[in-house]
Design a protein around this motif. Sequence first.
Motif, short mmCIF file in Angstrom:
data_model
loop_
_atom_site.label_atom_id
_atom_site.label_comp_id
_atom_site.label_asym_id
_atom_site.label_seq_id
_atom_site.Cartn_x
_atom_site.Cartn_y
_atom_site.Cartn_z
N SER A 283 0.81 -1.32 -0.03
CA SER A 283 0.09 0.06 0.04
C SER A 283 0.56 1.31 0.17
CB SER A 283 -0.98 0.04 1.13
OG SER A 283 -0.29 0.03 2.48
N THR A 284 2.07 1.12 0.33
CA THR A 284 2.93 2.50 0.66
C THR A 284 3.91 2.53 -0.57
OG1 THR A 284 4.45 1.11 1.91
CG2 THR A 284 2.64 2.48 3.15
N ARG A 285 3.42 1.86 -1.80
CA ARG A 285 4.65 2.27 -3.01
C ARG A 285 4.26 3.58 -3.31
NH1 ARG A 285 0.02 -0.34 -5.39
NH2 ARG A 285 -0.25 0.81 -7.31
N ALA A 286 5.43 4.05 -3.88
CA ALA A 286 5.63 5.35 -4.25
C ALA A 286 5.84 5.48 -5.64
CB ALA A 286 6.89 6.02 -3.58
N TYR A 287 6.02 4.37 -6.65
CA TYR A 287 6.18 4.41 -7.89
C TYR A 287 4.93 3.94 -8.53
CZ TYR A 287 6.67 -0.73 -6.85
OH TYR A 287 6.41 -1.90 -6.42
N GLN A 288 5.05 4.33 -10.07
CA GLN A 288 3.97 4.00 -10.66
C GLN A 288 3.56 2.45 -11.14
OE1 GLN A 288 3.62 6.22 -14.12
NE2 GLN A 288 1.27 5.36 -14.76
N PHE A 289 2.77 1.78 -10.99
CA PHE A 289 2.42 0.34 -11.26
C PHE A 289 2.74 0.10 -12.79
CE2 PHE A 289 -0.17 -3.31 -12.21
CZ PHE A 289 0.74 -4.40 -11.68
N ASP A 290 3.45 -0.89 -12.97
CA ASP A 290 4.07 -1.27 -14.41
C ASP A 290 3.64 -2.86 -14.35
OD1 ASP A 290 4.60 -1.26 -17.16
OD2 ASP A 290 6.76 -1.22 -16.72
N PRO A 291 2.65 -3.33 -15.03
CA PRO A 291 2.37 -4.78 -15.19
C PRO A 291 3.36 -5.43 -16.10
CG PRO A 291 0.61 -3.67 -16.52
CD PRO A 291 1.49 -2.64 -15.80
N ILE A 292 3.87 -4.64 -17.05
CA ILE A 292 4.99 -5.41 -18.13
C ILE A 292 6.11 -5.66 -17.29
CG2 ILE A 292 6.06 -4.99 -20.07
CD1 ILE A 292 4.07 -3.17 -20.96
N SER A 293 6.52 -5.00 -16.29
CA SER A 293 7.89 -5.54 -15.36
C SER A 293 7.68 -6.85 -14.97
CB SER A 293 8.25 -4.44 -14.62
OG SER A 293 6.97 -4.15 -13.67
N SER A 294 6.38 -7.20 -14.41
CA SER A 294 6.14 -8.48 -13.96
C SER A 294 6.21 -9.51 -14.68
CB SER A 294 4.75 -8.43 -13.10
OG SER A 294 4.71 -7.28 -12.32
N ILE A 295 6.00 -9.33 -15.90
CA ILE A 295 6.08 -10.53 -17.01
C ILE A 295 7.68 -11.07 -17.48
CG2 ILE A 295 5.65 -11.21 -19.48
CD1 ILE A 295 3.35 -9.12 -19.14
N ASP A 296 8.10 -12.28 -16.98
CA ASP A 296 9.40 -12.75 -17.39
C ASP A 296 9.28 -13.08 -18.84
OD1 ASP A 296 11.67 -13.77 -17.20
OD2 ASP A 296 11.23 -15.64 -16.28
N LYS A 297 10.12 -12.04 -19.78
CA LYS A 297 10.34 -12.33 -21.07
C LYS A 297 10.91 -13.71 -21.63
CE LYS A 297 9.85 -7.37 -21.49
NZ LYS A 297 10.62 -6.07 -21.95
N LYS A 298 11.70 -14.17 -20.76
CA LYS A 298 12.47 -15.49 -21.15
C LYS A 298 11.91 -16.70 -20.90
CE LYS A 298 16.93 -13.01 -20.41
NZ LYS A 298 18.32 -13.17 -19.80
N TYR A 299 10.70 -16.59 -20.13
CA TYR A 299 9.94 -17.81 -19.95
C TYR A 299 9.52 -18.76 -21.13
CZ TYR A 299 7.27 -20.59 -16.92
OH TYR A 299 6.50 -21.40 -16.01
N ILE A 300 8.90 -18.14 -22.04
CA ILE A 300 8.52 -18.83 -23.28
C ILE A 300 9.76 -19.20 -24.01
CG2 ILE A 300 7.22 -18.61 -25.57
CD1 ILE A 300 5.14 -16.89 -24.05
N THR A 301 10.62 -18.21 -24.11
CA THR A 301 11.91 -18.45 -25.00
C THR A 301 12.73 -19.70 -24.51
OG1 THR A 301 12.03 -16.26 -25.56
CG2 THR A 301 13.89 -17.27 -26.03
N SER A 302 13.02 -19.62 -23.10
CA SER A 302 13.60 -20.74 -22.35
C SER A 302 12.82 -22.08 -22.66
CB SER A 302 13.93 -20.52 -21.11
OG SER A 302 12.53 -20.32 -20.41
N GLY A 303 11.67 -22.05 -22.61
CA GLY A 303 10.92 -23.38 -22.79
C GLY A 303 10.96 -23.92 -24.47
N LEU A 304 10.98 -22.98 -25.23
CA LEU A 304 11.06 -23.42 -26.68
C LEU A 304 12.47 -23.85 -26.98
CD1 LEU A 304 8.86 -20.55 -28.70
CD2 LEU A 304 8.56 -22.92 -28.51
#
Length: 197
Positions: free
Chosen positions: A16-37
């Motif tokens: 609740s005390t976060r001072a930054y703007q929420f960015d959902p894209i930063s929560s996505i691990d971009k290497k997850y699909i790549t490493s699986g393939l």
Amino acid sequence: MITEAQKKIDKKLKISTRAYQFDPISSIDKKYITSGLERTLSTGNFDVKRFKMHRKGMTQVLQRLSFIGSLGHMTRITPQFEKSRKVSGPRALQPSQWGMLCPCDTPEGEACGLITNLALTTHVTTDEEGGPLISLCYSLGVEDLELLSVEELHTQNSFLVMFNGIILGKHRRPQHFANVMRKLRRAGKTALCLHCF
């Protein structure tokens, strides 16, 4: 990947005390699909733990001993049938495979008849519209299945016409119908999977 991203987003939103703007894209691990393939392509095994799916031999190294060997390897068809079962039905050569599957090129041993290759005369078509071909069948004398009664369907001189595994109806002169369709196909007018029983 979606589950992991949801967990990270929920964890960030609970603060609740976060001072930054929420960015959902930063929560996505971009290497997850790549490493699986990359793992699938390197090992040849396709694993999805969530759906308990495990398949072996999804990728193979192309055999380049000869041109015919590599061509046969690229046109190989492997069914999802257990090779260890000693059943002759799936291994038998079916009349509907004429001109589409090679009757000679099959391995010896327990995979005999199960692993086949496409014939050299096979032409694979994709994304073909079925509507014009179905209307062509009806114009050539195929009687619609929905308009027929059970007695009419099972009369002595009625033959079922199937289009891509779907019963279209029946025809009273199957040889004439098959000859016309063959002439159209050989002239390059139609590319279809049609059976007359």
